[in-house]
Design an enzyme around this catalytic site. Sequence first.
Site, PDB file in Angstrom:
ATOM      1  N   SER A 155      51.168  34.839  48.264  1.00 48.07           N
ATOM      2  CA  SER A 155      51.853  35.037  46.981  1.00 48.07           C
ATOM      3  C   SER A 155      53.325  35.248  47.288  1.00 48.07           C
ATOM      4  O   SER A 155      53.684  35.622  48.422  1.00 48.07           O
ATOM      5  CB  SER A 155      51.290  36.295  46.310  1.00 48.07           C
ATOM      6  OG  SER A 155      52.144  36.724  45.257  1.00 48.07           O
ATOM      7  N   TYR A 168      47.956  45.135  45.505  1.00 47.46           N
ATOM      8  CA  TYR A 168      48.075  43.670  45.600  1.00 47.46           C
ATOM      9  C   TYR A 168      49.212  43.276  46.557  1.00 47.46           C
ATOM     10  O   TYR A 168      49.027  42.442  47.448  1.00 47.46           O
ATOM     11  CB  TYR A 168      48.327  43.101  44.200  1.00 47.46           C
ATOM     12  CG  TYR A 168      48.346  41.591  44.142  1.00 47.46           C
ATOM     13  CD1 TYR A 168      47.165  40.858  44.042  1.00 47.46           C
ATOM     14  CD2 TYR A 168      49.550  40.899  44.183  1.00 47.46           C
ATOM     15  CE1 TYR A 168      47.193  39.469  43.991  1.00 47.46           C
ATOM     16  CE2 TYR A 168      49.579  39.506  44.138  1.00 47.46           C
ATOM     17  CZ  TYR A 168      48.399  38.799  44.034  1.00 47.46           C
ATOM     18  OH  TYR A 168      48.429  37.425  43.985  1.00 47.46           O
TER      19      TYR A 168
HETATM   20  C1  BGC Z   1      50.166  37.172  40.850  1.00 40.43           C
HETATM   21  C2  BGC Z   1      50.495  36.809  39.422  1.00 40.43           C
HETATM   22  C3  BGC Z   1      52.001  36.804  39.217  1.00 40.43           C
HETATM   23  C4  BGC Z   1      52.714  35.997  40.299  1.00 40.43           C
HETATM   24  C5  BGC Z   1      54.231  36.112  40.219  1.00 40.43           C
HETATM   25  C6  BGC Z   1      50.913  36.252  41.771  1.00 40.43           C
HETATM   26  O1  BGC Z   1      50.587  36.475  43.108  1.00 40.43           O
HETATM   27  O2  BGC Z   1      48.761  37.106  41.057  1.00 40.43           O
HETATM   28  O3  BGC Z   1      49.895  37.737  38.534  1.00 40.43           O
HETATM   29  O4  BGC Z   1      52.310  36.241  37.941  1.00 40.43           O
HETATM   30  O5  BGC Z   1      52.306  36.437  41.575  1.00 40.43           O
HETATM   31  O6  BGC Z   1      54.665  37.428  40.048  1.00 40.43           O
END
Ligand code: BGC
Length: 270
Positions: A155, A168
Site C-alpha cells: 500500500s 494497517y
Molecule cells: C487502503 C485504502 C486507502 C488507500 C489510500 C489503501 O491501502 O486500504 O483504504 O484508500 O490505501 O489511502
Amino acid sequence: MKKNIKTLSGQIALVTGANSGIGKAVAIALAEAGAKVVVNYVANEHAAEEVLKIIRDKGGEAVALHADVSNEKQVQAMFAQLFKLYGTIDILINNAGLQRDAKFWEMSLEDWEFVLRVNLTGQFLCAREAVKEFLRRGLRPEVSKACGKIICMSSVHEIIPWAGHVNYAASKGGVRLMMQTMSQELAPYKIRVNSVGPGAIKTPINESVWSTPSAEQELLKLIPYKRVGEPDDIGKAVVWLASDDSDYVNGATLFVDGGMTLYPGFATGG
Ligand code: BGC
C-alpha cells in the site's frame, strides 16, 4: 516474428483474497495473460465462484481454494491441494488484507493482532510455502526466466503514516521490509520478490471515501493525477511484475497511486 503465446502461458498463479476488490481484478488479469489461477478466499464462496465464471467465460482456467491465510495449517493444506491439482506454482500474489480502524488509544489488542496476522503473517506463511516449492522444483526455463515470482500487495501506507489506522500502516510497513529481505535472500536462487503499492483504488475496503461525490472530492486532494484508481490498474501492474518483462526488477515496490506518494500537500504549500 513473435510467437502468439500469452505472457504467462503455462504458469500457475495463486492469488490470496481473490474473491473481491484488487485480488479479483488481479486473478482475472493473470488468467487473461495465460496463467492458470487459484482463487483463494476465506469467506463468501459464492463470490469466488463468480470470479471463476468470469475467468472461464473469457476462456481462462481457474479453481477456487479456501484457506485463512493467517492459519498455518490451512495455508499448508491449500498448497497441498494446489500441488495435487496443478503440480507446482510459479507465481504467488500475496494479496489478502483488511482494515480494522480505530483511534490509536481506542484500538483493541484484538484488532491490532488481527490485522497484523492477516496482512503480515499471512503473507509470510504463503510465501514460505511457495518458496519451498520453488527451491524443490528449480527453474522451468520453458515458462519463465525466474524460478518463481512473489508479489506482495502492499500500500502507499508502507511509507505514508496513517492516523487512525496504526495496525494497517504497521502491517504494510512490515510488508515492505519483509519483501525486501526476502528479495535479498532469495534473488541468488532466481526467485523474484516485489510489491505493488496501490493508492486509493475503488474497492469495498474504502467505499466510504469514494462512493459519494463530496467524499471523492476530498480524496482527490490527495491524488495529483486527479482520478481514483480502478482495480484493473493494479491487475496490469501485477501482470508485468509477474512476467519476464520485469526480470531485472528485484525488491522493488511499484506504487500505482496516481501520485499519492508525492506529498500532494506540497504542490501548493511548504
Ligand atoms: C487502503 C485504502 C486507502 C488507500 C489510500 C489503501 O491501502 O486500504 O483504504 O484508500 O490505501 O489511502
